[in-house]
Write a protein that holds these residues in place. Structure first.
Motif, PDB file in Angstrom:
ATOM      1  N   MET A  19      -0.352   0.686  15.124  1.00 19.29           N
ATOM      2  CA  MET A  19       0.214   1.975  14.807  1.00 19.29           C
ATOM      3  C   MET A  19       1.187   1.827  13.637  1.00 19.29           C
ATOM      4  SD  MET A  19      -0.327   4.835  15.954  1.00 19.29           S
ATOM      5  CE  MET A  19       0.046   6.267  16.807  1.00 19.29           C
ATOM      6  N   THR A  20       1.100   2.713  12.684  1.00 17.27           N
ATOM      7  CA  THR A  20       1.992   2.623  11.533  1.00 17.27           C
ATOM      8  C   THR A  20       3.127   3.636  11.652  1.00 17.27           C
ATOM      9  OG1 THR A  20       0.672   4.191  10.263  1.00 17.27           O
ATOM     10  CG2 THR A  20       0.126   1.862  10.014  1.00 17.27           C
ATOM     11  N   ASP A  21       4.265   3.276  11.078  1.00 11.09           N
ATOM     12  CA  ASP A  21       5.400   4.195  11.048  1.00 11.09           C
ATOM     13  C   ASP A  21       5.652   4.609   9.598  1.00 11.09           C
ATOM     14  OD1 ASP A  21       6.675   2.029   9.852  1.00 11.09           O
ATOM     15  OD2 ASP A  21       7.895   1.551  11.589  1.00 11.09           O
ATOM     16  N   SER A  22       6.728   5.341   9.369  1.00 13.75           N
ATOM     17  CA  SER A  22       6.992   5.862   8.022  1.00 13.75           C
ATOM     18  C   SER A  22       7.240   4.734   7.020  1.00 13.75           C
ATOM     19  CB  SER A  22       8.158   6.843   8.045  1.00 13.75           C
ATOM     20  OG  SER A  22       9.337   6.198   8.489  1.00 13.75           O
ATOM     21  N   ALA A  23       7.859   3.649   7.447  1.00 15.41           N
ATOM     22  CA  ALA A  23       8.090   2.523   6.531  1.00 15.41           C
ATOM     23  C   ALA A  23       6.759   1.872   6.143  1.00 15.41           C
ATOM     24  CB  ALA A  23       9.025   1.501   7.171  1.00 15.41           C
ATOM     25  N   ASP A  24       5.867   1.702   7.127  1.00 11.39           N
ATOM     26  CA  ASP A  24       4.535   1.152   6.827  1.00 11.39           C
ATOM     27  C   ASP A  24       3.796   2.055   5.841  1.00 11.39           C
ATOM     28  OD1 ASP A  24       4.899  -0.991   8.552  1.00 11.39           O
ATOM     29  OD2 ASP A  24       3.766  -0.078  10.197  1.00 11.39           O
ATOM     30  N   ARG A  25       3.865   3.364   6.082  1.00 10.98           N
ATOM     31  CA  ARG A  25       3.161   4.305   5.196  1.00 10.98           C
ATOM     32  C   ARG A  25       3.740   4.275   3.785  1.00 10.98           C
ATOM     33  NH1 ARG A  25       2.955   6.880  10.141  1.00 10.98           N
ATOM     34  NH2 ARG A  25       4.788   8.179   9.747  1.00 10.98           N
ATOM     35  N   ALA A  26       5.057   4.058   3.672  1.00  8.44           N
ATOM     36  CA  ALA A  26       5.681   3.941   2.349  1.00  8.44           C
ATOM     37  C   ALA A  26       5.204   2.670   1.638  1.00  8.44           C
ATOM     38  CB  ALA A  26       7.205   3.944   2.481  1.00  8.44           C
ATOM     39  N   ILE A  27       5.082   1.578   2.384  1.00  2.41           N
ATOM     40  CA  ILE A  27       4.569   0.322   1.804  1.00  2.41           C
ATOM     41  C   ILE A  27       3.126   0.525   1.346  1.00  2.41           C
ATOM     42  CG2 ILE A  27       3.870  -2.044   2.386  1.00  2.41           C
ATOM     43  CD1 ILE A  27       6.393  -2.108   4.248  1.00  2.41           C
ATOM     44  N   ILE A  28       2.319   1.154   2.179  1.00  2.00           N
ATOM     45  CA  ILE A  28       0.912   1.403   1.836  1.00  2.00           C
ATOM     46  C   ILE A  28       0.819   2.292   0.598  1.00  2.00           C
ATOM     47  CG2 ILE A  28      -1.189   2.568   2.632  1.00  2.00           C
ATOM     48  CD1 ILE A  28      -0.337   1.574   5.513  1.00  2.00           C
ATOM     49  N   ALA A  29       1.647   3.326   0.522  1.00  3.44           N
ATOM     50  CA  ALA A  29       1.643   4.218  -0.647  1.00  3.44           C
ATOM     51  C   ALA A  29       1.992   3.437  -1.909  1.00  3.44           C
ATOM     52  CB  ALA A  29       2.611   5.377  -0.437  1.00  3.44           C
ATOM     53  N   HIS A  30       2.975   2.528  -1.802  1.00  3.44           N
ATOM     54  CA  HIS A  30       3.354   1.715  -2.962  1.00  3.44           C
ATOM     55  C   HIS A  30       2.176   0.830  -3.390  1.00  3.44           C
ATOM     56  CE1 HIS A  30       6.482  -0.150  -5.558  1.00  3.44           C
ATOM     57  NE2 HIS A  30       5.560  -1.097  -5.587  1.00  3.44           N
ATOM     58  N   LEU A  31       1.500   0.217  -2.430  1.00  2.95           N
ATOM     59  CA  LEU A  31       0.366  -0.644  -2.761  1.00  2.95           C
ATOM     60  C   LEU A  31      -0.777   0.149  -3.376  1.00  2.95           C
ATOM     61  CD1 LEU A  31       0.287  -3.045   0.302  1.00  2.95           C
ATOM     62  CD2 LEU A  31       0.855  -3.623  -2.081  1.00  2.95           C
ATOM     63  N   ARG A  32      -0.961   1.385  -2.943  1.00  4.88           N
ATOM     64  CA  ARG A  32      -2.006   2.222  -3.548  1.00  4.88           C
ATOM     65  C   ARG A  32      -1.696   2.503  -5.012  1.00  4.88           C
ATOM     66  NH1 ARG A  32      -3.207   6.132   1.549  1.00  4.88           N
ATOM     67  NH2 ARG A  32      -4.906   4.875   2.377  1.00  4.88           N
ATOM     68  N   ARG A  33      -0.418   2.644  -5.335  1.00  2.19           N
ATOM     69  CA  ARG A  33      -0.025   2.879  -6.727  1.00  2.19           C
ATOM     70  C   ARG A  33      -0.079   1.602  -7.550  1.00  2.19           C
ATOM     71  NH1 ARG A  33       3.985   5.528  -4.030  1.00  2.19           N
ATOM     72  NH2 ARG A  33       5.537   3.948  -4.574  1.00  2.19           N
ATOM     73  N   ASP A  34       0.278   0.480  -6.914  1.00  2.00           N
ATOM     74  CA  ASP A  34       0.350  -0.799  -7.631  1.00  2.00           C
ATOM     75  C   ASP A  34       0.054  -1.939  -6.667  1.00  2.00           C
ATOM     76  OD1 ASP A  34       0.854  -3.011  -9.196  1.00  2.00           O
ATOM     77  OD2 ASP A  34       2.978  -2.568  -9.520  1.00  2.00           O
ATOM     78  N   GLY A  35      -1.206  -2.325  -6.599  1.00  4.42           N
ATOM     79  CA  GLY A  35      -1.624  -3.390  -5.701  1.00  4.42           C
ATOM     80  C   GLY A  35      -1.124  -4.766  -6.092  1.00  4.42           C
ATOM     81  N   ARG A  36      -0.568  -4.897  -7.290  1.00  3.32           N
ATOM     82  CA  ARG A  36      -0.048  -6.181  -7.748  1.00  3.32           C
ATOM     83  C   ARG A  36       1.467  -6.271  -7.614  1.00  3.32           C
ATOM     84  NH1 ARG A  36      -2.751  -8.033 -13.265  1.00  3.32           N
ATOM     85  NH2 ARG A  36      -1.687  -9.909 -12.609  1.00  3.32           N
ATOM     86  N   ALA A  37       2.072  -5.279  -6.988  1.00  2.00           N
ATOM     87  CA  ALA A  37       3.530  -5.272  -6.836  1.00  2.00           C
ATOM     88  C   ALA A  37       3.980  -6.476  -6.026  1.00  2.00           C
ATOM     89  CB  ALA A  37       3.973  -3.984  -6.150  1.00  2.00           C
ATOM     90  N   THR A  38       5.135  -6.986  -6.377  1.00  2.00           N
ATOM     91  CA  THR A  38       5.706  -8.094  -5.611  1.00  2.00           C
ATOM     92  C   THR A  38       6.381  -7.536  -4.362  1.00  2.00           C
ATOM     93  OG1 THR A  38       7.856  -7.976  -6.699  1.00  2.00           O
ATOM     94  CG2 THR A  38       6.159  -9.372  -7.758  1.00  2.00           C
ATOM     95  N   VAL A  39       6.625  -8.423  -3.410  1.00  5.78           N
ATOM     96  CA  VAL A  39       7.337  -8.022  -2.198  1.00  5.78           C
ATOM     97  C   VAL A  39       8.701  -7.458  -2.570  1.00  5.78           C
ATOM     98  CG1 VAL A  39       8.407  -8.889  -0.086  1.00  5.78           C
ATOM     99  CG2 VAL A  39       6.081  -9.590  -0.682  1.00  5.78           C
ATOM    100  N   ALA A  40       9.365  -8.060  -3.540  1.00  3.11           N
ATOM    101  CA  ALA A  40      10.691  -7.583  -3.960  1.00  3.11           C
ATOM    102  C   ALA A  40      10.607  -6.170  -4.526  1.00  3.11           C
ATOM    103  CB  ALA A  40      11.294  -8.538  -4.986  1.00  3.11           C
ATOM    104  N   GLN A  41       9.575  -5.891  -5.334  1.00  3.90           N
ATOM    105  CA  GLN A  41       9.413  -4.547  -5.898  1.00  3.90           C
ATOM    106  C   GLN A  41       9.162  -3.518  -4.792  1.00  3.90           C
ATOM    107  OE1 GLN A  41       6.188  -5.636  -8.501  1.00  3.90           O
ATOM    108  NE2 GLN A  41       7.484  -5.496 -10.333  1.00  3.90           N
ATOM    109  N   ILE A  42       8.304  -3.877  -3.850  1.00  2.00           N
ATOM    110  CA  ILE A  42       8.013  -2.956  -2.740  1.00  2.00           C
ATOM    111  C   ILE A  42       9.281  -2.728  -1.922  1.00  2.00           C
ATOM    112  CG2 ILE A  42       6.684  -2.617  -0.626  1.00  2.00           C
ATOM    113  CD1 ILE A  42       4.472  -4.366  -1.946  1.00  2.00           C
ATOM    114  N   ALA A  43      10.000  -3.806  -1.635  1.00  6.05           N
ATOM    115  CA  ALA A  43      11.221  -3.708  -0.828  1.00  6.05           C
ATOM    116  C   ALA A  43      12.230  -2.765  -1.478  1.00  6.05           C
ATOM    117  CB  ALA A  43      11.830  -5.097  -0.626  1.00  6.05           C
ATOM    118  N   ALA A  44      12.409  -2.886  -2.786  1.00 10.23           N
ATOM    119  CA  ALA A  44      13.359  -2.005  -3.485  1.00 10.23           C
ATOM    120  C   ALA A  44      12.905  -0.556  -3.410  1.00 10.23           C
ATOM    121  CB  ALA A  44      13.491  -2.451  -4.940  1.00 10.23           C
TER     122      ALA A  44
END
Length: 142
Positions: A1-26
């Motif tokens: 089950m995903t929560d809002s934080a998971d969905r935000a991470i997924i949305a970021h990856l959809r925009r930029d699949g090469r993003a670093t963990v640090a970029q996603i975290a920020a």
């Protein structure tokens, strides 16, 4: 089950699949360690099935097409899915409700190769009919 934080991470990856963990975290206001744990969990659970490049096929050349497939009688769609997995030109395979029974997206070099794939599918004895649609232009939501 995903929560809002998971969905935000997924949305970021959809925009930029090469993003670093640090970029996603920020972007999602979590620590890099929390993002790493969430990414690992999303991968293990199959929510994230892989990472890929989005290719502009118009710059690569060739043809993209869809084939609508109508199956003979009670043919199991999984039989055709197995067949599709063995044809490298087929990119996607959908078992759909309604008419047609199946929809296949493929990429080929030219019309002759397209005809070869269509004929290969027809020769299986599993298909009642096909309809081929050649893509003229496309737009993909990223």
């Amino acid at each position: 089950m995903t929560d809002s934080a998971d969905r935000a991470i997924i949305a970021h990856l959809r925009r930029d699949g090469r993003a670093t963990v640090a970029q996603i975290a920020a972007d999602v206001s979590l620590s890099p360690a929390a993002v790493s744990r969430r990414l690992a969990r999303l991968e293990r659970s199959g929510v994230i099935r892989g990472y890929t490049a989005i290719i502009d096929d118009t710059r690569v050349g060739g043809l993209e097409a869809f084939i609508e497939i109508r199956m003979l009688g009670a043919v199991d769609a999984e039989q055709l899915a197995d067949l599709a997995r063995g044809i490298p030109q087929i990119l996607e395979f959908y078992n759909v409700a309604g008419d047609p029974d199946l929809l296949v997206r493929l990429r080929v070099d030219d019309r002759e190769e397209l005809a070869g794939v269509v004929n290969q599918l027809r020769r299986t004895g599993l298909i009642a009919g096909t309809k081929t649609l050649i893509v003229l232009n496309s737009w993909i939501r990223t």
